[in-house]
Write an enzyme that holds these catalytic residues in place. Sequence first.
Site, PDB file in Angstrom:
ATOM      1  CG  HIS A  20      -2.791  -0.510  12.392  1.00 24.84           C
ATOM      2  ND1 HIS A  20      -1.580  -0.038  11.927  1.00 24.84           N
ATOM      3  CD2 HIS A  20      -3.652  -0.420  11.340  1.00 24.84           C
ATOM      4  CE1 HIS A  20      -1.717   0.339  10.651  1.00 24.84           C
ATOM      5  NE2 HIS A  20      -2.957   0.117  10.285  1.00 24.84           N
ATOM      6  CD  GLN A  35       0.230   4.205  10.763  1.00 25.64           C
ATOM      7  OE1 GLN A  35       0.387   3.425   9.846  1.00 25.64           O
ATOM      8  NE2 GLN A  35       1.010   5.252  10.937  1.00 25.64           N
ATOM      9  CG  ASN A  84       9.713  10.468   9.917  1.00 24.19           C
ATOM     10  OD1 ASN A  84      10.871  10.127  10.132  1.00 24.19           O
ATOM     11  ND2 ASN A  84       8.741   9.602   9.676  1.00 24.19           N
TER      12      ASN A  84
HETATM   13  C1  BJW Z   1      10.669   8.848  14.182  1.00 26.23           C
HETATM   14  C2  BJW Z   1      11.489   8.784  15.275  1.00 26.23           C
HETATM   15  C3  BJW Z   1      11.357   9.810  16.197  1.00 26.23           C
HETATM   16  C4  BJW Z   1      11.920   7.065  14.111  1.00 26.23           C
HETATM   17  N1  BJW Z   1      10.472  10.777  15.990  1.00 26.23           N
HETATM   18  N2  BJW Z   1       9.793   9.817  13.995  1.00 26.23           N
HETATM   19  C5  BJW Z   1       1.084  -5.808  -1.228  1.00 26.23           C
HETATM   20  C6  BJW Z   1       1.152  -7.047  -0.584  1.00 26.23           C
HETATM   21  C7  BJW Z   1       0.426  -7.289   0.590  1.00 26.23           C
HETATM   22  C8  BJW Z   1      -0.380  -6.322   1.113  1.00 26.23           C
HETATM   23  C9  BJW Z   1      -0.415  -5.111   0.468  1.00 26.23           C
HETATM   24  C10 BJW Z   1       0.287  -4.846  -0.683  1.00 26.23           C
HETATM   25  N3  BJW Z   1       0.038  -3.559  -1.050  1.00 26.23           N
HETATM   26  C11 BJW Z   1      -0.766  -3.021  -0.182  1.00 26.23           C
HETATM   27  C12 BJW Z   1      -1.086  -3.942   0.748  1.00 26.23           C
HETATM   28  C13 BJW Z   1      -1.956  -3.742   1.889  1.00 26.23           C
HETATM   29  C14 BJW Z   1      -1.205  -3.673   3.184  1.00 26.23           C
HETATM   30  C15 BJW Z   1      -0.071  -2.662   3.056  1.00 26.23           C
HETATM   31  O1  BJW Z   1      -0.248  -1.473   3.151  1.00 26.23           O
HETATM   32  N4  BJW Z   1       1.147  -3.146   2.855  1.00 26.23           N
HETATM   33  C16 BJW Z   1       2.300  -2.278   2.611  1.00 26.23           C
HETATM   34  C17 BJW Z   1       3.452  -2.708   3.520  1.00 26.23           C
HETATM   35  C18 BJW Z   1       2.652  -2.353   1.159  1.00 26.23           C
HETATM   36  N5  BJW Z   1      -2.183  -3.242   4.155  1.00 26.23           N
HETATM   37  C19 BJW Z   1      -2.932  -4.112   4.797  1.00 26.23           C
HETATM   38  O2  BJW Z   1      -2.811  -5.317   4.659  1.00 26.23           O
HETATM   39  C20 BJW Z   1      -4.001  -3.523   5.676  1.00 26.23           C
HETATM   40  N6  BJW Z   1      -5.261  -4.090   5.393  1.00 26.23           N
HETATM   41  C21 BJW Z   1      -5.850  -3.978   4.202  1.00 26.23           C
HETATM   42  O3  BJW Z   1      -5.326  -3.373   3.279  1.00 26.23           O
HETATM   43  O4  BJW Z   1      -7.053  -4.557   4.120  1.00 26.23           O
HETATM   44  C22 BJW Z   1      -7.726  -4.537   2.858  1.00 26.23           C
HETATM   45  C23 BJW Z   1      -8.059  -5.901   2.407  1.00 26.23           C
HETATM   46  C24 BJW Z   1      -8.021  -6.974   3.255  1.00 26.23           C
HETATM   47  C25 BJW Z   1      -8.346  -8.214   2.813  1.00 26.23           C
HETATM   48  C26 BJW Z   1      -8.680  -8.401   1.497  1.00 26.23           C
HETATM   49  C27 BJW Z   1      -8.710  -7.328   0.633  1.00 26.23           C
HETATM   50  C28 BJW Z   1      -8.397  -6.062   1.097  1.00 26.23           C
HETATM   51  C29 BJW Z   1      -3.718  -3.837   7.135  1.00 26.23           C
HETATM   52  C30 BJW Z   1      -2.450  -3.214   7.605  1.00 26.23           C
HETATM   53  C31 BJW Z   1      -2.196  -3.586   9.058  1.00 26.23           C
HETATM   54  C32 BJW Z   1      -0.841  -3.144   9.541  1.00 26.23           C
HETATM   55  N7  BJW Z   1      -0.541  -3.797  10.755  1.00 26.23           N
HETATM   56  C33 BJW Z   1       0.724  -3.500  11.431  1.00 26.23           C
HETATM   57  C34 BJW Z   1       0.886  -4.485  12.598  1.00 26.23           C
HETATM   58  C35 BJW Z   1      -0.009  -4.089  13.773  1.00 26.23           C
HETATM   59  C36 BJW Z   1       0.154  -5.005  14.921  1.00 26.23           C
HETATM   60  C37 BJW Z   1       1.557  -5.042  15.501  1.00 26.23           C
HETATM   61  O5  BJW Z   1       2.226  -4.008  15.682  1.00 26.23           O
HETATM   62  O6  BJW Z   1       1.989  -6.114  15.809  1.00 26.23           O
HETATM   63  O7  BJW Z   1       0.724  -2.159  11.897  1.00 26.23           O
HETATM   64  S1  BJW Z   1       2.119  -3.536  10.332  1.00 26.23           S
HETATM   65  C38 BJW Z   1       2.977  -2.176  11.050  1.00 26.23           C
HETATM   66  O8  BJW Z   1       3.036  -1.069  10.132  1.00 26.23           O
HETATM   67  C39 BJW Z   1       2.087  -1.724  12.211  1.00 26.23           C
HETATM   68  C40 BJW Z   1       2.207  -0.244  12.124  1.00 26.23           C
HETATM   69  O9  BJW Z   1       1.108   0.377  12.761  1.00 26.23           O
HETATM   70  C41 BJW Z   1       2.252   0.018  10.646  1.00 26.23           C
HETATM   71  C42 BJW Z   1       2.855   1.326  10.253  1.00 26.23           C
HETATM   72  O10 BJW Z   1       4.166   1.396  10.680  1.00 26.23           O
HETATM   73  P1  BJW Z   1       4.763   2.805  11.146  1.00 26.23           P
HETATM   74  O11 BJW Z   1       4.073   3.263  12.356  1.00 26.23           O
HETATM   75  O12 BJW Z   1       4.790   3.732  10.003  1.00 26.23           O
HETATM   76  O13 BJW Z   1       6.230   2.358  11.595  1.00 26.23           O
HETATM   77  P2  BJW Z   1       7.571   2.178  10.755  1.00 26.23           P
HETATM   78  O14 BJW Z   1       8.465   1.380  11.608  1.00 26.23           O
HETATM   79  O15 BJW Z   1       7.294   1.703   9.384  1.00 26.23           O
HETATM   80  O16 BJW Z   1       8.147   3.650  10.615  1.00 26.23           O
HETATM   81  C43 BJW Z   1       8.613   4.366  11.742  1.00 26.23           C
HETATM   82  C44 BJW Z   1       8.871   5.801  11.333  1.00 26.23           C
HETATM   83  O17 BJW Z   1       9.234   6.525  12.477  1.00 26.23           O
HETATM   84  C45 BJW Z   1      10.015   5.966  10.323  1.00 26.23           C
HETATM   85  O18 BJW Z   1       9.589   6.810   9.261  1.00 26.23           O
HETATM   86  C46 BJW Z   1      11.114   6.655  11.127  1.00 26.23           C
HETATM   87  O19 BJW Z   1      11.894   7.558  10.361  1.00 26.23           O
HETATM   88  C47 BJW Z   1      10.289   7.402  12.140  1.00 26.23           C
HETATM   89  N8  BJW Z   1      10.978   7.712  13.381  1.00 26.23           N
HETATM   90  N9  BJW Z   1      12.295   7.638  15.149  1.00 26.23           N
HETATM   91  C48 BJW Z   1       9.729  10.723  14.849  1.00 26.23           C
HETATM   92  N10 BJW Z   1      12.157   9.828  17.296  1.00 26.23           N
END
Ligand code: BJW
Length: 268
Positions: free
Chosen positions: A134, A116, A230
């Site tokens: 992403h 991601q 994690n």
């Molecule tokens: C360690 C560590 C160490 C720390 N070792 N580990 C309700 C409202 C609105 C939207 C939605 C909703 N319900 C569902 C949705 C859909 C939405 C979604 O999932 N939202 C949720 C938040 C609820 N998804 C989308 O919108 C996606 N698209 C979609 O669904 O399209 C369908 C559709 C579209 C249109 C119409 C109809 C349907 C798109 C999602 C895109 C996500 N984009 C981002 C930004 C990317 C660009 C940027 O970076 O600027 O991607 S958001 C952000 O989250 C980024 C990441 O890739 C992604 C995941 O985050 P990640 O990697 O998990 O990071 P963290 O910070 O959350 O966690 C870090 C982890 O590391 C933690 O667990 C720590 O413990 C751990 N850690 N140190 C190992 N040393």
Amino acid sequence: MGQQRQLSAETRAVIEELVPEAAKARRVFIFTGAGVSAESGIPTFRDAQTGLWAKYDPVMLASIDGFRKDPANVWKWYDERRQTMSQCMPNAGHTAITEWQRMLAPVQGRLDLATQNIDDLHRIAGTEQLIELHGNIWEVRPLGAGFADAFRLMDCPLSEHPPRAADGSTLRPNVVWFGEMLDESVLNHAFHCAMKADLALSIGTSSLVYPAAALPFVAREHGATLVEINPERTELTAAADYVLQEPSALALPALVEGIRSILPGNPA
Ligand code: BJW
């Protein structure tokens, strides 16, 4: 000199149990998130809401609405992140994944990595056939254009916010924002790899953002043994067969070293 970090006795015991099974796997699927890059100095997305980028609201900024409202402000945020990322190198977790991918070649295995992360660190570490769910922060595309029109823009810092194409049109980062569809072919390929896996690892992700977060669950449903790495518990933890509650830069090298010690054709 800094104190050397060590795996807990509990984690060492889990790795000892996991290694023989992991060494048998010939289709490995790895799914990574921001935690894998945290130890390279890149704040996680959740950190961003409390730490370095607290002055911004990433959830608002990582959206097409935020961009349309104020493209210069969104680009300022991305430009700052590009500057941070340009100073960061892959860590031992990234390198261990690359080594594991290479170790599987002599035994006709393969390792697919779906990330991601948009920071390029897996590629810089040498992992091949990387699946970027992403997008990539070093790529841009004209506003309104599809993923196929993306190109690299390495200027850092950028000379203007927003950067513009030769014809004057506004460029956007080639990343996937909330509410946007992922590249369908990229997502389908990732699901295909997850379904084929006999071993799947979810590493450094909060497992909250869909559809990507479904990948490890799908791998598990299709028969893969599931491992989570994690330091914190996540939505996935209860579904995992093995949980290594450690930083990935510590746990991954230990796991991969254990596999190397018994995998044929991989002398230390
Ligand atoms: C360690 C560590 C160490 C720390 N070792 N580990 C309700 C409202 C609105 C939207 C939605 C909703 N319900 C569902 C949705 C859909 C939405 C979604 O999932 N939202 C949720 C938040 C609820 N998804 C989308 O919108 C996606 N698209 C979609 O669904 O399209 C369908 C559709 C579209 C249109 C119409 C109809 C349907 C798109 C999602 C895109 C996500 N984009 C981002 C930004 C990317 C660009 C940027 O970076 O600027 O991607 S958001 C952000 O989250 C980024 C990441 O890739 C992604 C995941 O985050 P990640 O990697 O998990 O990071 P963290 O910070 O959350 O966690 C870090 C982890 O590391 C933690 O667990 C720590 O413990 C751990 N850690 N140190 C190992 N040393």
